[in-house]
Scaffold this active site. Structure first.
Site, short mmCIF file in Angstrom:
data_model
loop_
_atom_site.label_atom_id
_atom_site.label_comp_id
_atom_site.label_asym_id
_atom_site.label_seq_id
_atom_site.Cartn_x
_atom_site.Cartn_y
_atom_site.Cartn_z
N LYS A 101 2.77 11.39 -10.98
CA LYS A 101 1.86 10.55 -11.77
C LYS A 101 2.60 9.27 -12.12
CE LYS A 101 -1.35 13.49 -14.32
NZ LYS A 101 -1.75 13.90 -15.68
N GLU A 143 8.14 17.86 -25.34
CA GLU A 143 7.49 18.25 -24.08
C GLU A 143 7.92 19.65 -23.65
OE1 GLU A 143 5.04 16.67 -22.74
OE2 GLU A 143 5.32 14.50 -22.67
N ASN A 171 -1.69 18.64 -20.31
CA ASN A 171 -2.10 17.66 -21.31
C ASN A 171 -2.20 18.24 -22.71
OD1 ASN A 171 -2.37 15.58 -19.41
ND2 ASN A 171 -4.37 16.36 -18.78
N ARG A 218 -3.51 21.75 -13.62
CA ARG A 218 -2.58 20.71 -14.08
C ARG A 218 -3.03 20.10 -15.41
NH1 ARG A 218 0.53 15.98 -10.53
NH2 ARG A 218 1.72 15.19 -12.29
N HIS A 271 -1.87 15.99 -25.59
CA HIS A 271 -1.82 14.62 -25.08
C HIS A 271 -3.06 13.78 -25.41
CE1 HIS A 271 1.84 15.78 -23.13
NE2 HIS A 271 1.96 14.61 -22.53
N HIS A 294 -1.99 10.55 -27.06
CA HIS A 294 -2.17 9.19 -26.53
C HIS A 294 -2.88 8.31 -27.57
CE1 HIS A 294 -1.77 10.46 -22.04
NE2 HIS A 294 -0.61 10.34 -22.65
N LYS A 336 7.07 22.85 -14.04
CA LYS A 336 6.18 21.73 -13.68
C LYS A 336 5.91 21.73 -12.17
CE LYS A 336 4.67 17.14 -14.37
NZ LYS A 336 4.84 15.83 -14.97
N GLU A 351 -4.72 17.11 -10.40
CA GLU A 351 -5.32 17.48 -11.69
C GLU A 351 -6.82 17.78 -11.60
OE1 GLU A 351 -3.51 15.51 -15.12
OE2 GLU A 351 -5.46 15.57 -16.08
N HIS A 405 6.50 8.87 -27.45
CA HIS A 405 5.54 9.72 -26.72
C HIS A 405 5.71 11.20 -27.11
CE1 HIS A 405 2.95 11.10 -23.52
NE2 HIS A 405 3.90 11.93 -23.12
N ARG A 460 0.81 -1.23 0.00
CA ARG A 460 0.00 0.00 0.00
C ARG A 460 0.83 1.27 0.00
NH1 ARG A 460 -3.07 -2.91 3.86
NH2 ARG A 460 -4.84 -3.93 2.86
N1 NAD Z 1 4.39 10.53 -15.23
C1 NAD Z 1 4.34 11.62 -15.97
O1 NAD Z 1 3.99 12.71 -15.51
C2 NAD Z 1 4.75 11.53 -17.41
C3 NAD Z 1 4.94 12.70 -18.16
C4 NAD Z 1 5.37 12.59 -19.48
C5 NAD Z 1 5.59 11.33 -20.05
N2 NAD Z 1 5.39 10.22 -19.28
C6 NAD Z 1 5.63 8.88 -19.85
O2 NAD Z 1 7.01 8.77 -20.16
C7 NAD Z 1 7.15 7.76 -21.17
C8 NAD Z 1 8.16 8.21 -22.20
O3 NAD Z 1 9.39 8.40 -21.58
P1 NAD Z 1 10.74 8.52 -22.42
O4 NAD Z 1 10.53 9.40 -23.57
O5 NAD Z 1 11.80 8.81 -21.46
O6 NAD Z 1 10.88 7.07 -23.06
P2 NAD Z 1 11.66 5.73 -22.59
O7 NAD Z 1 11.52 5.54 -21.15
O8 NAD Z 1 11.21 4.66 -23.50
O9 NAD Z 1 13.19 6.05 -22.94
C9 NAD Z 1 13.53 6.24 -24.29
C10 NAD Z 1 14.60 5.25 -24.78
O10 NAD Z 1 15.88 5.70 -24.37
C11 NAD Z 1 16.57 4.68 -23.62
N3 NAD Z 1 17.38 5.42 -22.66
C12 NAD Z 1 16.99 6.00 -21.52
N4 NAD Z 1 17.99 6.72 -21.01
C13 NAD Z 1 19.05 6.58 -21.82
C14 NAD Z 1 20.37 7.11 -21.83
N5 NAD Z 1 20.76 8.00 -20.92
N6 NAD Z 1 21.20 6.74 -22.82
C15 NAD Z 1 20.78 5.88 -23.79
N7 NAD Z 1 19.54 5.37 -23.86
C16 NAD Z 1 18.67 5.74 -22.88
C17 NAD Z 1 15.45 3.86 -23.06
O11 NAD Z 1 15.90 2.58 -22.70
C18 NAD Z 1 14.48 3.85 -24.23
O12 NAD Z 1 14.91 2.94 -25.21
C19 NAD Z 1 5.78 7.51 -21.74
O13 NAD Z 1 5.30 6.25 -21.33
C20 NAD Z 1 4.93 8.63 -21.15
O14 NAD Z 1 3.60 8.25 -20.98
C21 NAD Z 1 4.98 10.29 -18.00
#
Ligand code: NAD
Length: 358
Positions: free
Chosen positions: A140, A182, A242, A238, A245, A249, A224, A234, A261, A118
């Site tokens: 999130k 972003e 989006n 907040r 988004h 999505h 942020k 949200e 993304h 939990r």
């Molecule tokens: N929680 C939130 O508020 C929030 C906000 C925006 C996006 N997201 C989520 O984030 C995700 C996208 O994240 P992302 O763009 O980081 O993608 P990701 O996590 O897939 O990373 C991108 C790629 O880069 C690789 N990688 C990571 N760090 C590296 C490094 N330093 N050197 C070499 N390779 C590296 C990863 O293994 C992957 O192949 C989505 O699922 C999205 O929904 C969440």
């Protein structure tokens, strides 16, 4: 070079440490005493940084758990793999999960932390630009369901966000650019000046100039932080985060994550700008301004012909942000003037999407 920000919420307060060279956990030193640590990473990031991060915890018992790479692994199996590792090594609520990777690792690790017994503590160590300026901050957490993005999740704040901007040097160019998507979103929401800053500094950003990247990451985290402090769950402002988004999505899901993304968000922002102009909220040149900056960072502004506007609209209807069957979209009155638009009709949305299909 190092900067530190603090985020203060009613039930959580934590530092965001932004360093240009190292993983610096010193802000947590006394709190970490006696805790077991589970490092969560993936097969791409672990060979690059796992050992270096492990060395930051020489006084702790450290285990690790690796999950698959990519959005198709942001699912129940990866989440369960982390819970199984916690069970195997008898972690309890006073121990710590540490994410090490991009937004996907951050989101899944956070959700595992929210669900184990939990709720246990976790630290975000984001290694992509996108996760350093967005995903790791604000609590999130979640995973995807086959029916859509981020459908399963929880709000659960980390104990700290530890950013090492040096990790961006190993990030593939396409992933770096997706992170800029972003950053452009923040400019669109309420910071017209930041649009100009990104235009002016685009060469320095592309060359990974240390001071410029530090400024970029710090500014985005500050922005942020302010929004999350105002509206953690949200209920209001907040939702502006989006921008792009709801379209984005749906584009990720329909393309089975062929678009990253940040790329899907880029396309979503163009659609939002087009829809805003069609509904006379803003002038048509806002779309052009967005497109120019997105293209400067090699982000897509047109969608492949193989996807139809109808499929995208159907997926948008399943989005979390649809309330009583009414779309709730973030639209633009100008650059840096985003607002929440309720009840936009399907015909207008389809028209806007169709202008972005080649
Ligand atoms: N929680 C939130 O508020 C929030 C906000 C925006 C996006 N997201 C989520 O984030 C995700 C996208 O994240 P992302 O763009 O980081 O993608 P990701 O996590 O897939 O990373 C991108 C790629 O880069 C690789 N990688 C990571 N760090 C590296 C490094 N330093 N050197 C070499 N390779 C590296 C990863 O293994 C992957 O192949 C989505 O699922 C999205 O929904 C969440």
């Amino acid at each position: 070079m190092q900067k530190q920000l603090n985020i203060a919420l009613p039930n959580a307060q934590y530092p965001i440490v932004i360093d240009s060279e190292k993983f610096d956990f010193s802000a947590l030193e006394s709190w970490l005493v006696g805790k077991k640590i589970m490092l969560v990473s993936n097969e791409v990031v672990a060979p690059l940084y796992l050992e270096e991060v492990r060395q930051c915890f020489v006084n702790n018992v450290v285990h690790h758990c690796l999950i698959g790479d990519g959005e198709t692994h942001k699912n129940q199996e990866s989440w369960l793999a982390i819970l199984n590792a916690l069970a195997e090594h008898q972690f309890n609520r006073s121990d710590v999960l540490v994410s090490l990777g991009g937004g996907i690792v951050c989101d899944i690790t956070g959700f595992a932390a929210a669900s184990w017994m939990r709720g246990m503590a976790f630290i975000q160590v984001p290694t992509t630009l996108l996760s350093q300026i967005d995903a790791s901050v604000g609590g999130k957490t979640g995973i995807n369901h086959v029916k859509g993005k981020n459908m399963i999740g929880a709000f659960h704040q980390p104990k700290a966000v530890i950013i090492n901007a040096r990790t961006l040097r190993t990030l593939p160019q396409r992933e770096f650019n997706a992170g800029i998507g972003e950053a452009i979103k923040y400019a669109g929401i309420n910071q017209a000046w930041f649009y100009e800053w990104l235009v002016t500094n685009q060469q320095a950003i592309k060359h990974l100039d240390e001071a410029t990247l530090m400024e970029l990451i710090t500014h985005c985290c500050q922005f942020k932080t302010k929004i999350v402090e105002e509206d953690e769950k949200e209920q209001g402002v907040r939702a502006l985060l989006n921008l792009g988004h709801t379209f984005g999505h749906a584009i990720e899901t329909v393309s089975q994550y062929k678009y990253l993304h940040g790329e899907a968000v880029a396309l979503g922002m163009v659609m939002a700008a087009e829809l805003s102009a069609q509904l006379d909220y803003c002038a048509g040149d806002i779309r052009k301004m967005l497109e120019n900056l997105l293209q400067a960072f090699e982000l897509p502004i047109m969608l492949d012909i193989e996807y139809s506007a109808d499929e995208i609209l159907a997926l948008m209807k399943a989005d979390k942000k649809v309330i009583n069957d009414q779309h709730r979209l973030i639209l633009l009155k100008g650059m840096g003037e985003a607002f929440i638009a309720e009840g936009v009709n399907d015909a207008n949305i389809l028209k806007a999407i169709n202008t972005c299909i080649t």
